[in-house]
Design a protein around this motif. Structure first.
Motif: not given
Length: 546
Positions: A150-151, A166-184
């Motif tokens: 599952t992890s 990130r490919s959709g022109d979202v900032s690197t920090a914003g992309s990582v933050a949203f993805a990390a929150t979703l996975a978290g």
């Protein structure tokens, strides 16, 4: 006189089988093989959908920053929208687009909870865990393999989400933050599922504990976000929202999310070591000495198995209808007619009147959710057969068709009832706010009822797959996911082939209340559903049980 007694030969020692984690790798490979369809499905789906939200919002508001600001202002002034999606932190295009993806934090939690329970508690209920435990498989191996798998799915979701955003022109920090929150969020609730597995004495109770806690967390978050926001800090889902990805990122808000998961996993392992296999801290209540007349026979057993799930879905549909009813009357304040987003709503809703089109779109979303329920109810047949309980029942005087129909009745009529519950609550709230309860209630009920045949087509697909190829029955979730994607892509992109969009049954339902009623598509959908149901039942009657 003495008797010589031969010494008993020493038992051969297992190689490497004494560790509590022995066999974890082999179980992990087994679980990956069994989940080779479902795990990649939800991992990729949650990884790609945020980009879809982003691109669709950019297409709707392209070149019109004033519309984005107006839409953001309407969100800030709507407690109902904040209850559904959470508060909006910032008025930029990226922020508004990903604000609509807020429910993904709860949706991925559902996927991880079901995945962990399926490979742990269900294995105990079916006796497979006891069988494997008699070999050189360690006590912690099953739970550890389920959590690792599952992890891995959550990590794939996070990486894919970050790369696509990130490919959709979202900032690197914003992309990582949203993805990390979703996975978290997925990881945290997978950990809580590991704890729920130890608490419940069956998979049904474990699911009830985990999903009930998730529903409570969502309700607390919704009430808090609709108010002053204080209650939101008591909910793990509220912590995910408070990370504020894309806007003013609060990385520290991820810490309580991860701590929730770590503490849950630690408690789960501690209880696993202390409990007996097949037991739990929350025992099932003993039943009455004599069966009630309502529970007698195949239909009574189906009702006993289906009622808890049906009640939970009914509560969810009721709440959704109340929230939608509070939004629809003010939809005109959120977007002006003639704007890009308004054009998309009116196109999907089949009416130039924005409120009517929004009701149509909202009831179609309800129909897609009802299709998810009807799949879940139909898959109960698959679960009963896989656990060999169906074989015991069918060894008596209960025929196969009668047995299957007893469950399908809840799949068919339950879905229709859920649509009516949501439509009624939506119509009452909408009517109160518009000053015309009778008229608006009739509109929402009509819009819901014309979508029921499309839901039954999905039921028929599930039954047909179960009857013809029971091994591939879970693939029906992929079919529903494809319908969802094609429906929205068809509403946004005119370049899609018409025959491809026409494969989605929900596109053929009359667009009420703004459009014209036509009986022909409803009759076609009912005929297709009946043919699929008949095919599945005939195949189930003739094939061998698994």
């Amino acid at each position: 006189m003495s008797t010589a007694v031969a010494e008993r030969p020493a038992a051969p020692a297992f190689s490497g089988g004494s560790s509590d984690l022995a066999g974890t790798g082999k179980l992990l490979r087994l679980y990956l093989r069994r989940d080779r369809v479902v795990l990649p499905l939800w991992s990729v789906l949650f990884g790609l959908l945020p980009l879809f939200y982003l691109t669709s919002t950019e297409a709707a508001y392209e070149g019109k920053p004033g519309e984005v600001q107006r839409y953001a202002d309407s969100i800030d002034s709507s407690p109902a929208l904040q209850a559904m999606y959470g508060p909006l932190f910032g008025h930029g295009m990226d922020t508004v687009a990903l604000w609509k993806a807020g429910p993904f934090f709860a949706m991925i939690a559902i996927a991880t909870i079901l995945t962990v329970i399926r490979h742990t508690r269900v294995e105990e209920d079916t006796g497979r865990a006891e069988f494997l435990g008699a070999t050189s498989v360690g006590r912690y191996a099953g739970l550890t393999a389920a959590l690792l798998m599952t992890s891995a799915g959550c990590v794939v979701t996070g990486v894919l989400c970050a790369l696509t955003l990130r490919s959709g022109d979202v900032s690197t920090a914003g992309s990582v933050a949203f993805a990390a929150t979703l996975a978290g969020s997925g990881l945290a609730w997978a950990g809580f599922a590991a704890l729920a597995v130890q608490l419940g004495s069956s998979a049904r109770i474990a699911r009830g504990i985990a999903l009930g806690t998730l529903a409570g967390a969502f309700a607390v978050r919704a009430i808090g976000d609709a108010g002053n926001g204080v209650l939101s800090w008591l909910s793990p889902l509220g912590w995910c929202i408070q990370v504020r990805p894309i806007a003013e990122i609060r990385w520290w808000a991820l810490l309580p999310v991860l701590a929730f998961g770590v503490v849950s996993v630690a408690l789960g392992y501690a209880l696993l070591r202390r409990r007996d296999l097949g037991s739990g801290l929350v025992a099932e209540r003993p039943g009455p000495a004599a069966v009630a007349p309502a529970l007698a026979g195949a239909l009574g057993l189906a009702w006993r198995l289906q009622r808890g799930s049906l009640l939970a879905w009914a509560v969810g549909f009721l709440l959704y209808g109340l929230l939608m009813g509070g939004v629809v009357n003010g939809i005109g304040d959120m977007m002006d007619e003639g704007t890009n987003i308004a054009d998309i709503v009116t196109k999907a809703g089949g009416s130039d009147i924005l409120q009517d089109a929004f009701v149509t779109l909202g009831t179609t979303m309800l129909a897609l959710a009802a299709a998810a329920y009807t799949i879940s109810a139909t898959l109960r047949l698959h679960d009963e057969e896989s656990s060999q309980r169906a074989e015991t029942l069918l060894a008596g005087s209960v025929g196969r068709v009668r047995y299957a129909v007893s469950h399908l009745g809840f799949a068919l009529l339950g879905a229709a009832g859920l649509m009516l519950i949501a439509a009624t609550s939506m119509g009452v709230v909408y009517g109160i706010m518009a000053g015309d309860v009778a008229g608006k209630l009739g509109d929402t009920l009509g819009a819901a009822l014309v979508n029921v045949p499309a839901v039954w087509v999905v039921t028929g697909i599930a039954v047909a797959i179960y009857g013809l190829a029971p091994r591939f029955t879970p693939v029906v979730w992929g079919v529903l996911s494809a319908m969802l994607v094609l429906y929205f892509l068809g509403a946004l992109d005119d370049s899609l082939p018409g025959w491809l969009v026409d494969l989605v049954p929900f596109t053929h339902s009359p667009k009420l209340p703004g459009g014209d009623f036509a009986a022909q598509p409803i009759l076609w959908l009912l005929g297709i559903a009946a043919a699929l149901l008949a095919t599945g039942l005939i195949a189930f009657r003739r094939r061998d049980l698994r």
